[in-house]
Design an enzyme around this catalytic site. Structure first.
Site, PDB file in Angstrom:
ATOM      1  N   ASN A   1      -1.823  13.239  -5.460  1.00  0.00           N
ATOM      2  CA  ASN A   1      -2.965  13.674  -6.264  1.00  0.00           C
ATOM      3  C   ASN A   1      -3.403  15.086  -5.906  1.00  0.00           C
ATOM      4  O   ASN A   1      -3.759  15.876  -6.782  1.00  0.00           O
ATOM      5  CB  ASN A   1      -4.134  12.701  -6.075  1.00  0.00           C
TER       6      ASN A   1
ATOM      7  N   ASP B   1       0.852  -1.191   0.000  1.00  0.00           N
ATOM      8  CA  ASP B   1       0.000   0.000   0.000  1.00  0.00           C
ATOM      9  C   ASP B   1       0.888   1.241   0.000  1.00  0.00           C
ATOM     10  O   ASP B   1       1.814   1.358   0.814  1.00  0.00           O
ATOM     11  CB  ASP B   1      -0.908   0.013   1.228  1.00  0.00           C
TER      12      ASP B   1
ATOM     13  N   ASP C   1      -4.309   2.470  -4.810  1.00  0.00           N
ATOM     14  CA  ASP C   1      -2.852   2.467  -4.677  1.00  0.00           C
ATOM     15  C   ASP C   1      -2.362   1.213  -3.965  1.00  0.00           C
ATOM     16  O   ASP C   1      -1.301   1.226  -3.336  1.00  0.00           O
ATOM     17  CB  ASP C   1      -2.388   3.720  -3.931  1.00  0.00           C
TER      18      ASP C   1
ATOM     19  N   ASP D   1      -0.840   8.951 -11.426  1.00  0.00           N
ATOM     20  CA  ASP D   1      -0.905   7.800 -12.325  1.00  0.00           C
ATOM     21  C   ASP D   1       0.485   7.327 -12.713  1.00  0.00           C
ATOM     22  O   ASP D   1       0.744   6.120 -12.815  1.00  0.00           O
ATOM     23  CB  ASP D   1      -1.707   8.157 -13.585  1.00  0.00           C
TER      24      ASP D   1
END
Length: 220
Positions: free
Chosen positions: A105, A97, A140, A114
């Site tokens: 973001n 993770d 993610d 991305d």
């Protein structure tokens, strides 16, 4: 890319053309045009099989990263499980993770986020371990499935995974860390969902250690 479609269609086509040509020879209707048509049919079967393989690969792969889709993880695990049973080996399930991924973001936009996801998947795919498969589990989060002989090999795979992640070049000024948990079949469970739960719990413990200043892996 798998060759299943190409091989199956080509074998069927070859078998049919050989049977047809043998029959035509027996009744003396065989000629050069039959050979040309037969060769063309074999070529077309290979091309059609290639397209089938490409479509299957596209269906199995994540739309953003080079990793597999979540649903494919169960098929991959079943395959590794069968091989582990035959060879007396184990299957390692790593749950990864990206911590605080929202910061990327929020500060740099989803396009940069991305790119980070793709680079994370690529780094995990570079880990040199036996029968390794990388799956984007969601958002993610990633799964890595690999055959292993012992817990020592599992730990070694974990170490090399961390090294690959740490080697990702800096893309932003925001440092991200990756928390990793793992479990292995059959020692910690027989079903993939159970193993994921165990690995997830260990991953959450890694996050708690991270908050205390002890990092699992760093993406700069």
């Amino acid at each position: 890319m798998k060759y299943t479609g190409r091989l199956v269609l080509s074998i069927i086509t070859v078998a049919l053309t050989v049977s047809l040509n043998t029959y035509l020879m027996s009744i003396r209707l065989f000629n050069i045009y039959i050979i040309v048509i037969s060769c063309g049919a074999i070529v077309l079967s290979w091309v059609g099989g290639k397209r089938y393989d490409e479509v299957r690969d596209e269906a199995d792969l994540d739309s953003l990263t080079p990793a597999y889709r979540r649903r494919t993880a169960y098929h991959l695990f079943d395959r590794l499980q069968q091989r582990a049973r035959r060879s007396g080996r184990a299957v390692a399930v790593f749950f990864i993770d990206i911590d605080d991924f929202k910061l990327i973001n929020d500060h740099y936009g989803h396009a940069v986020g991305d790119v980070m996801l793709r680079k994370t998947a690529e780094a995990l795919m570079e880990v040199d371990a036996c029968e390794t498969h990388v799956v984007r589990f969601g958002g993610d989060e990633f799964l890595v499935l690999a055959l292993c002989d012992s817990e020592a090999e599992l730990q070694d795979t974990h170490r090399r995974m961390v090294q690959r992640l740490e080697a990702i070049p800096a893309l932003t000024a925001v440092s991200l860390t990756v928390s990793i948990g793992y479990a292995w079949y059959p020692q910690q469970g027989m079903r993939l969902d159970d193993l994921i739960d165990s690995a997830d719990q260990q991953m959450m413990e890694a996050k708690r250690r991270l908050k205390q200043g002890r990092r699992n892996a760093v993406i700069r």
